[in-house]
Design a protein around this motif. Structure first.
Motif, PDB file in Angstrom:
ATOM      1  N   PHE A 289      -7.274   3.917  -5.052  1.00 53.36           N
ATOM      2  CA  PHE A 289      -7.193   3.010  -6.200  1.00 53.36           C
ATOM      3  C   PHE A 289      -6.807   1.638  -5.698  1.00 53.36           C
ATOM      4  CE2 PHE A 289      -6.199   7.210  -7.824  1.00 53.36           C
ATOM      5  CZ  PHE A 289      -6.882   7.262  -9.025  1.00 53.36           C
ATOM      6  N   GLY A 290      -7.251   0.621  -6.378  1.00 46.67           N
ATOM      7  CA  GLY A 290      -6.882  -0.751  -6.022  1.00 46.67           C
ATOM      8  C   GLY A 290      -7.881  -1.371  -5.082  1.00 46.67           C
ATOM      9  N   TRP A 291      -7.385  -2.250  -4.235  1.00 45.83           N
ATOM     10  CA  TRP A 291      -8.282  -2.952  -3.302  1.00 45.83           C
ATOM     11  C   TRP A 291      -7.898  -2.670  -1.879  1.00 45.83           C
ATOM     12  CZ3 TRP A 291      -6.277  -6.728  -0.030  1.00 45.83           C
ATOM     13  CH2 TRP A 291      -5.005  -7.178  -0.334  1.00 45.83           C
TER      14      TRP A 291
ATOM     15  N   PHE B 266       0.829  -1.204   0.000  1.00 45.30           N
ATOM     16  CA  PHE B 266       0.000   0.000   0.000  1.00 45.30           C
ATOM     17  C   PHE B 266       0.861   1.251   0.000  1.00 45.30           C
ATOM     18  CE2 PHE B 266      -2.937   3.212   1.381  1.00 45.30           C
ATOM     19  CZ  PHE B 266      -4.099   2.843   0.725  1.00 45.30           C
ATOM     20  N   ALA B 267       0.451   2.246  -0.796  1.00 49.30           N
ATOM     21  CA  ALA B 267       1.143   3.535  -0.868  1.00 49.30           C
ATOM     22  C   ALA B 267       0.139   4.660  -0.638  1.00 49.30           C
ATOM     23  CB  ALA B 267       1.808   3.711  -2.229  1.00 49.30           C
TER      24      ALA B 267
ATOM     25  N   GLY C 299       3.515  -2.446  -8.370  1.00 48.66           N
ATOM     26  CA  GLY C 299       3.202  -3.601  -7.531  1.00 48.66           C
ATOM     27  C   GLY C 299       2.359  -3.335  -6.301  1.00 48.66           C
ATOM     28  N   TYR C 300       2.113  -2.069  -5.965  1.00 48.33           N
ATOM     29  CA  TYR C 300       1.260  -1.780  -4.819  1.00 48.33           C
ATOM     30  C   TYR C 300      -0.169  -2.200  -5.139  1.00 48.33           C
ATOM     31  CZ  TYR C 300       5.112   0.694  -2.736  1.00 48.33           C
ATOM     32  OH  TYR C 300       6.333   0.992  -2.189  1.00 48.33           O
ATOM     33  N   ARG C 301      -0.824  -2.830  -4.183  1.00 46.78           N
ATOM     34  CA  ARG C 301      -2.197  -3.313  -4.392  1.00 46.78           C
ATOM     35  C   ARG C 301      -3.226  -2.217  -4.171  1.00 46.78           C
ATOM     36  NH1 ARG C 301      -0.641  -8.108  -0.749  1.00 46.78           N
ATOM     37  NH2 ARG C 301       0.602  -9.321  -2.197  1.00 46.78           N
TER      38      ARG C 301
END
Length: 187
Positions: A185-187, A88-89, A118-120
């Motif tokens: 963004f992402g999950w 996570f970022a 690569g951050y989810r």
């Protein structure tokens, strides 16, 4: 770039929540907040929180960057990294999720680059944010994702929602330019 005094308070909240949950946290700031130092932290840690200036380069999107003590960490540098621990970022910087108005279907910005690297999950901003808003968002966000010795990225979207709601309540619904730019963004 002008000084961001709110980042000191923001870092305090992030570190405080992490430590009160029994987690180790590393703080890279000032002269240590270099491009190499941040890249090394990205390579060695699953979560990163970057509170700094950010720029979106519409003419050359891969040159959009996080502005650090010794220079810029560009989007092209971010996506070329091997980040085996990335989870996570949190990009508490201006314009980290700002696309190009002329190409609304293309998403080339720092937050998207973190996903490519690569951050989810990623929190970014669609436009410039106020220095005093970062600490409030970070405090509320991390109070919800920090648990018993572990950060829970599955709670990130909800945590950001509640953080934005708290900011909205503080500045008023009509002052939407302050609370709308924060996105997940992402999950």
């Amino acid at each position: 770039y002008p000084s961001l005094t709110g980042t000191i308070e923001e870092a305090g909240y992030v570190l405080g929540h992490a430590r009160s949950s029994g987690m180790e946290a590393v703080h890279v700031d000032g002269a240590c907040g270099t491009v190499d130092g941040v890249v090394e932290a990205m390579q060695n840690h699953s979560w990163i929180h970057l509170a700094c200036h950010g720029t979106q380069d519409v003419a050359s999107p891969l040159q959009s960057a996080l502005c650090l003590h010794d220079g810029k960490l560009s989007l092209s540098q971010v996506i070329s990294q091997s980040l085996p621990n990335a989870e996570f970022a949190f990009l508490s910087a201006c314009q980290t999720a700002k696309g190009d108005d002329g190409l609304p279907d293309e998403v080339v910005h720092l937050a998207a680059g973190m996903l490519v690297a690569g951050y989810r999950g990623v929190v970014g901003t669609m436009w410039s944010i106020r220095d005093e808003d970062g600490p409030l968002i970070a405090d509320e966000f991390y109070s919800r994702v920090c648990g018993e010795g572990k950060l829970d990225s599955r709670e990130a979207a909800a945590a950001l929602h509640f953080a934005v709601k708290r900011l909205q309540e503080g500045v008023g619904e009509r002052n939407f330019l302050r609370w709308v730019p924060f996105v997940h963004f992402g999950w």
